[in-house]
Design an enzyme around this catalytic site. Structure first.
Site, PDB file in Angstrom:
ATOM      1  N   LEU A  92       6.070   2.226  11.169  1.00  0.00           N
ATOM      2  CA  LEU A  92       5.794   3.538  10.582  1.00  0.00           C
ATOM      3  C   LEU A  92       4.278   3.715  10.581  1.00  0.00           C
ATOM      4  O   LEU A  92       3.541   2.763  10.305  1.00  0.00           O
ATOM      5  CB  LEU A  92       6.296   3.604   9.137  1.00  0.00           C
ATOM      6  CG  LEU A  92       7.699   4.137   8.846  1.00  0.00           C
ATOM      7  CD1 LEU A  92       7.953   4.078   7.347  1.00  0.00           C
ATOM      8  CD2 LEU A  92       7.889   5.548   9.360  1.00  0.00           C
ATOM      9  N   ASP A  93       3.798   4.913  10.890  1.00  0.00           N
ATOM     10  CA  ASP A  93       2.362   5.174  10.837  1.00  0.00           C
ATOM     11  C   ASP A  93       1.835   4.892   9.433  1.00  0.00           C
ATOM     12  O   ASP A  93       2.565   5.065   8.446  1.00  0.00           O
ATOM     13  CB  ASP A  93       2.065   6.632  11.193  1.00  0.00           C
ATOM     14  CG  ASP A  93       2.309   6.933  12.665  1.00  0.00           C
ATOM     15  OD1 ASP A  93       2.400   5.973  13.456  1.00  0.00           O
ATOM     16  OD2 ASP A  93       2.407   8.121  13.015  1.00  0.00           O
ATOM     17  N   PRO A  94       0.565   4.459   9.311  1.00  0.00           N
ATOM     18  CA  PRO A  94       0.006   4.197   7.977  1.00  0.00           C
ATOM     19  C   PRO A  94       0.147   5.373   7.020  1.00  0.00           C
ATOM     20  O   PRO A  94       0.425   5.180   5.835  1.00  0.00           O
ATOM     21  CB  PRO A  94      -1.470   3.893   8.284  1.00  0.00           C
ATOM     22  CG  PRO A  94      -1.441   3.308   9.659  1.00  0.00           C
ATOM     23  CD  PRO A  94      -0.373   4.077  10.388  1.00  0.00           C
ATOM     24  N   MET A  95      -0.050   6.603   7.518  1.00  0.00           N
ATOM     25  CA  MET A  95       0.069   7.780   6.655  1.00  0.00           C
ATOM     26  C   MET A  95       1.487   7.987   6.152  1.00  0.00           C
ATOM     27  O   MET A  95       1.712   8.503   5.060  1.00  0.00           O
ATOM     28  CB  MET A  95      -0.389   9.028   7.414  1.00  0.00           C
ATOM     29  CG  MET A  95      -0.416  10.290   6.567  1.00  0.00           C
ATOM     30  SD  MET A  95      -0.474  11.814   7.543  1.00  0.00           S
ATOM     31  CE  MET A  95       1.263  11.983   8.007  1.00  0.00           C
ATOM     32  N   ALA A  96       2.467   7.591   6.951  1.00  0.00           N
ATOM     33  CA  ALA A  96       3.873   7.855   6.640  1.00  0.00           C
ATOM     34  C   ALA A  96       4.379   6.965   5.512  1.00  0.00           C
ATOM     35  O   ALA A  96       3.897   5.853   5.295  1.00  0.00           O
ATOM     36  CB  ALA A  96       4.730   7.655   7.881  1.00  0.00           C
TER      37      ALA A  96
END
Length: 313
Positions: A45-49
């Site tokens: 998962l992307d860090p922002m997600a």
């Protein structure tokens, strides 16, 4: 257990990842909390997600790839009329080309027509900020160096797309998609199709993955606060990763053959046809999970990935 010692535990933790953490950082923290000897995740998962990130411990890591091709559901917030160099809020933001005004005004009819056009098999150009390899290096390494690489469109599947809310420049969507779908690119493409010059993600949350969903998940903060004696109860068995596959139960002699690496004659599970190449979950008569098998062209079950047992059958 002495400080610093590792446990040979096996199981699957459904983690609700917080924003700001990379998937590997979340994995390493979970591994420390459980004092696990071995751990791995089932896709990043992307860090922002935020949201669902299954983590495998011990023998369950052998089956972590089972979810790579699974369907996923996301809830996302889009900012219409703007673009980001990364496709999300972490990049450099600018007004989209052709947008003289920052105000976006869309009719329900326009939104509905665009929504419908994105459901089904569509093509998508992967973003530069992705882990796709080019000449042996992840694409994001070129993006960070300011190098643009030509990418070919890929076929992806959008099973469902709903508009949860829309006001001003903000649109909230819920999307269920097949593997290989980039929600950042979907946001940009939706923005273009709506006539807004593009869009980027301001928030992204994965709410379901391969039959698992968020109500089953735990946060790292919650696990840290939990008494250590209760943490193992949060783990699902390794075979939960393979529950979409048909089960096959074998007797003790066949189980021993499988664990020794030998194929056995195929046994048809109830209502299932064992076609060549079909993968199955293997169990002994005591319903102990043995691992993953595959049907050969001769109708035999060949062992693919098996659980290691400390004691003999």
């Amino acid at each position: 257990m002495s400080p610093g010692s590792k446990r040979h535990i096996s199981g699957v933790l459904l983690l609700d990842k917080a924003s700001g953490l990379s998937s590997n950082q979340a994995l390493q923290t979970a591994k420390r909390i459980f004092s696990a000897h071995k751990a791995g995740h089932t896709g990043t998962l992307d860090p922002m997600a935020t949201g669902l990130l299954p983590i495998c411990f011990g023998e369950a890591t052998k089956f972590s790839s089972a979810l790579l091709g699974a369907d996923k559901t996301y809830e996302a917030v889009l900012r219409l009329g703007y673009m980001s160099t990364t496709g999300d809020a972490e990049g450099e933001i600018s007004i989209a080309a052709g947008m003289e005004s920052q105000y976006v005004d869309l009719t329900r009819e326009k939104i509905e027509a665009v929504r419908k056009s994105f459901i089904g098999v569509i093509t998508q150009v992967p973003p530069m900020y992705s882990a796709i390899k080019h000449r042996g290096k992840p694409m994001y390494t070129f993006a960070r160096a300011g190098v643009e690489i030509e990418r070919q469109p890929r076929a992806i599947t959008i099973h469902d797309l709903s508009i949860e809310a829309y006001q001003g420049n903000e649109m909230r969507i819920r999307v269920t998609c097949g593997s290989g779908t980039y929600i950042r690119t979907l946001a940009e493409d939706l923005g273009h199709a709506l006539g807004c010059g593009g869009a980027y993600l301001t928030a992204l949350r994965r709410s379901a993955l391969g039959g698992f969903d968020l109500p089953q998940a735990y946060t790292l903060t919650g696990l840290e606060a939990m008494p250590p004696s209760q943490r193992d109860s949060c783990l699902l068995p390794a075979d939960s990763l393979l529950r979409s596959l048909p089960p096959v139960v074998v007797d003790s002699a066949a189980a021993l053959s499988l664990l020794q690496g030998r194929a056995i004659p195929g046994t048809h599970p109830a209502g299932e046809s064992l076609l060549p190449g079909r993968q199955v979950r293997l169990y002994d008569k005591a319903q102990r999970f043995l691992g993953l098998g595959e049907i050969s062209t001769e109708g035999y079950i060949s062992p693919k990935r098996l659980i290691r047992f400390e004691q003999s059958l």
